[in-house]
Design an enzyme around this catalytic site. Structure first.
Site, PDB file in Angstrom:
ATOM      1  N   GLU A 120       0.823  -1.114   0.365  1.00 10.54           N
ATOM      2  CA  GLU A 120      -0.379  -0.127  -0.099  1.00 10.54           C
ATOM      3  C   GLU A 120       1.298   1.080   0.304  1.00 10.54           C
ATOM      4  O   GLU A 120       0.668   2.184   0.873  1.00 10.54           O
ATOM      5  CB  GLU A 120      -1.026  -0.181   1.098  1.00 10.54           C
ATOM      6  CG  GLU A 120      -1.313  -1.340   1.034  1.00 10.54           C
ATOM      7  CD  GLU A 120      -3.179  -1.523   2.572  1.00 10.54           C
ATOM      8  OE1 GLU A 120      -4.300  -1.255   1.845  1.00 10.54           O
ATOM      9  OE2 GLU A 120      -2.824  -0.626   3.295  1.00 10.54           O
ATOM     10  N   HIS A 174      -0.255   4.823   8.452  1.00 11.21           N
ATOM     11  CA  HIS A 174      -1.287   3.912   7.708  1.00 11.21           C
ATOM     12  C   HIS A 174      -1.754   3.437   9.015  1.00 11.21           C
ATOM     13  O   HIS A 174      -0.784   2.443   9.411  1.00 11.21           O
ATOM     14  CB  HIS A 174      -1.312   3.728   6.249  1.00 11.21           C
ATOM     15  CG  HIS A 174      -2.502   2.334   6.263  1.00 11.21           C
ATOM     16  ND1 HIS A 174      -3.867   2.732   6.343  1.00 11.21           N
ATOM     17  CD2 HIS A 174      -2.465   0.681   5.997  1.00 11.21           C
ATOM     18  CE1 HIS A 174      -4.426   1.527   6.151  1.00 11.21           C
ATOM     19  NE2 HIS A 174      -3.348   0.590   5.406  1.00 11.21           N
ATOM     20  N   HIS A 205      -4.278   0.487  11.904  1.00 15.57           N
ATOM     21  CA  HIS A 205      -5.763  -0.534  11.958  1.00 15.57           C
ATOM     22  C   HIS A 205      -6.466  -0.429  13.598  1.00 15.57           C
ATOM     23  O   HIS A 205      -6.552  -1.812  13.696  1.00 15.57           O
ATOM     24  CB  HIS A 205      -6.528  -1.904  11.925  1.00 15.57           C
ATOM     25  CG  HIS A 205      -5.146  -1.651   9.987  1.00 15.57           C
ATOM     26  ND1 HIS A 205      -4.186  -2.385   9.632  1.00 15.57           N
ATOM     27  CD2 HIS A 205      -5.602  -1.585   8.607  1.00 15.57           C
ATOM     28  CE1 HIS A 205      -3.629  -2.379   8.288  1.00 15.57           C
ATOM     29  NE2 HIS A 205      -4.373  -1.601   7.629  1.00 15.57           N
ATOM     30  N   HIS A 213     -11.449  -0.595   6.934  1.00 15.89           N
ATOM     31  CA  HIS A 213     -10.475  -0.510   6.490  1.00 15.89           C
ATOM     32  C   HIS A 213      -9.312  -0.508   7.723  1.00 15.89           C
ATOM     33  O   HIS A 213      -8.602  -0.965   7.901  1.00 15.89           O
ATOM     34  CB  HIS A 213     -10.066  -0.581   5.664  1.00 15.89           C
ATOM     35  CG  HIS A 213      -8.907  -0.513   4.768  1.00 15.89           C
ATOM     36  ND1 HIS A 213      -8.080  -0.326   3.727  1.00 15.89           N
ATOM     37  CD2 HIS A 213      -7.567  -0.491   5.279  1.00 15.89           C
ATOM     38  CE1 HIS A 213      -6.381  -0.444   3.605  1.00 15.89           C
ATOM     39  NE2 HIS A 213      -6.235  -0.900   4.529  1.00 15.89           N
TER      40      HIS A 213
END
Lengths: 264, 264, 264, 264
Positions: free
Chosen positions: D78, D97, D99, D167
């Site tokens: 990503e 980024h 989660h 996501h």
């Protein structure tokens, strides 16, 4: 032979680290105590995370929250929370300001924090709610000006804990050890109250129960028992505990099996 | 060669620290066992946090909760919880009183704690709810008088766990190991029940399932498997475990990649 | 030079400890794998908590869940969960049975566990729900008889995870590494789904997203990246990691301040 | 004498491990920074769990997310999340980024994440919600194509955090230290907001409070105070902290008792 001030610095640094080690303080928040021999001063760390505070970080402040001997390092921005409470409440000798994860949901939703079990009774009958907008309108939420500190101290009034809207809480105690106890157990009480809301109706202690249980748990016995516990846990976390002489689990287990065979 | 009493002290100190290490006990609460050779006495630590209890802290008490050989150190205030249950229930050989964070929400809301999975079945069919106000009105919540302990023991009745309104729980077992198992798994069961309430309807085991699963899990096999686990975890936390000979992760990982290439 | 069986034992012991170290297994539950060279056998530890399993604890079992070379030590009671799935699903090479705290609320409330984020997509489109009462009525919940294991395997059907009413879950994988990934990330997915229920409407991935994301995350790259992570975390927890050469935080911090002064 | 690039690699590796150590990153997610001397490049680790990232793992990428000097090892899939944000936002010098368990419930339920306390104000006034289906329909949820990265960057717009449906989240900062602060405190803010929903009505900061509190907390003082804290916590977790000279708890406790006797 350490003098009273050195001893106070050592204890206060430890209280900062203990309360952080129990998850109530994080990078922010602070614990202070009144000067052990001069009630017109209080002791506070320079600006750093409470978990890192060492005795050498601790300096003297006047009740107007001015440092007595200026230093180069940065100071906490919210000193007046402490100074104004020491001014308003002569019997208060220690103060903690924090943003504990279990307390914030009450500061966000406005739900009343109540003593829901005997150890939470150290909260006292009530934790008033202070909304900075009432007197000061929209701010950065930081309690940095003397008049803001004084307003918070008025909101605290004769109580021992004040919730601060969308900000956190400030807790007071007659001694550093009592403050530590009240700070940690009111945070535990809050976590239990949230979980109880998941189950249904939350019913607190009665006013008389709160008074009696608070009184009982703030006697020196329970307070020092808890202090020793958090202190040893801190030593474990910091790796400074003298390790218990190794007693292999194996023997205890074997013994236990023998006992079971014999005993059931 | 250690005698039975020394062995019992060693085991009881370990049970105190194990249950604390699993998060069920904190600065407060206590674990006791009946004296291994004299059923008219029980063993209990002097007053200190369970996580810190050493064999030397453990003393003998009569069933009237008087210490057999007086000491200088402070004793627990709630000894009668244990003494009165040992009196009322000859088959009980170990008792734990605690304020676990997952149990208190039931003590606060009055919601019924139910066996919701097979390991929670060690709770038995029911955990009665004891409200100190029924007989004693507003108190400090502390169970310190013999008549309060006796009242709690009556509320426990033939069951294995009793919830105490806005205070905590008391758990009993036929052996120290069974008690440890029941204490920890009823606390786990409670946490799961709270989460299940978030999802919707909570349905417990049937009465027959509870009986069968409770019986199965309290056999020596499962009980000692869990005891070994909690005991090794305690040794890890205390830094007294003989470290496993270092096996670098690298090799296991490399091996694993080889296997994947070959095996998929 | 280690042979394939020794390597498998080493890996399987590590998988048991890794999944326990991530909080999915506790004193109970078990991880097995199919024998690396004989698909009619599987490998499983003797009865002990997964966190304690060593290569020497691992023995060979037939698909009828009989130990190949009898030992004195106690065996797990629920071997048939594994044996019957290996029988029914030739492509399955690893199985984990557990009682994770985030999964049980689904087993208790009957709420459907759904893939709610891309890593949870490794659950597959569906986790069937098996109720032991349907075929066997009131039992002790333990899956000990071959017909119980076979019934569970039928409920699993072509899926990768089956929820067991008021008991736990069983997860399958084509490799041990894939199984480890699916076991841990379905438990994480469950925790997130519970929290999402607190906020409101829970919407899962679409069927196509589930298929595509599951496929993507089960490729060797992501699976081995996660395996390395959990493996190093286990080494840290067990104290067997070769410590990184000490780089004092102080220098990194000083450097950082310089950069800020220059860079903003 | 280390050059700027070496220093940046050291800091970036540390930021990866710090954010992982605080529970925001797990096996997946990544932290990057813009190249310290060439704004048309950014620095990112090869593909591995953030908790394991070392300076040597970090490589240079063009803003089209191509590695400058190709390597054998696997790269993150990503990368375009980072490259496209650096393209679109010249003032952004660091991106994370992740989660995080507290953020996903918002990504799953669609509930708006709001700044609910002063430290959460670093979120800014709004965290836009990006649904990959709007432009791309059913995918594997992975943001791997340049147009997907560009779409996400457009959704981020002038804000500092974007939620990604089922996501995770992507966070931006003007410096690596500011990014670290915003990433961790928005995750804490999310956890508090979820708990506040359990209690009742959730009321966020006003727009003006958000602006003022965000500004206050992102000054160098608070940001570096928090950085030092997380950095020392990382050193503790990695066992690389120079241990504090042992001060036995016993003395602190004894002293404390003396003080109490005298002071109350």
């Amino acid at each position: 032979m350490p003098n009273k001030l050195d001893e106070a610095r050592e204890l206060l640094a430890r209280a900062n680290r203990m309360i952080a080690n129990e998850g109530v303080l994080d990078a922010f928040g602070h614990v202070t105590m009144r000067h052990p021999t001069d009630p017109r001063r209080y002791l506070m760390s320079r600006s750093r995370a409470p978990e890192l505070v060492e005795p050498a970080d601790i300096h003297e402040f006047t009740l107007d929250s001015q440092i007595v001997t200026p230093i180069e390092a940065r100071l906490y921005g919210e000193r007046v929370i402490h100074g104004e409470i020491y001014k308003a409440r002569p019997e208060v000798n220690a103060v903690c300001h924090h943003h504990a994860p279990s307390i914030l949901p009450f500061c966000i939703s406005g739900t009343e924090l109540k003593p829901v079990y005997h150890l939470g009774a150290t909260l006292g009958e009530k934790a008033p709610f202070w909304d900075s907008r009432d007197e000061f309108g929209d701010t950065n939420l930081i309690v940095a000006k003397p008049e803001e500190g004084a307003s918070l101290a008025r909101a605290l009034g004769p109580y021992w804990m004040v919730l601060m809207r969308r900000h956190g809480a400030t807790v007071a105690g007659t001694t550093l050890e009592e403050l530590t106890f009240r700070t940690i157990y009111t945070a535990r009480n809050a976590a239990m109250q949230i979980q109880a809301h998941t189950l249904g109706l939350v019913s607190p202690l009665t006013a008389v129960e709160t008074e009696l249980a608070g009184e009982y748990n703030l006697r020196p016995g329970p307070v020092m028992r808890a202090w020793e516990y958090w202190s040893v846990r801190l030593d474990k976390a910091e790796g400074t505990l003298h390790k218990r002489a190794a007693k292999p689990a194996r023997r205890a287990n074997k013994r236990s099996k023998v006992k079971r065979r014999r005993g059931r």
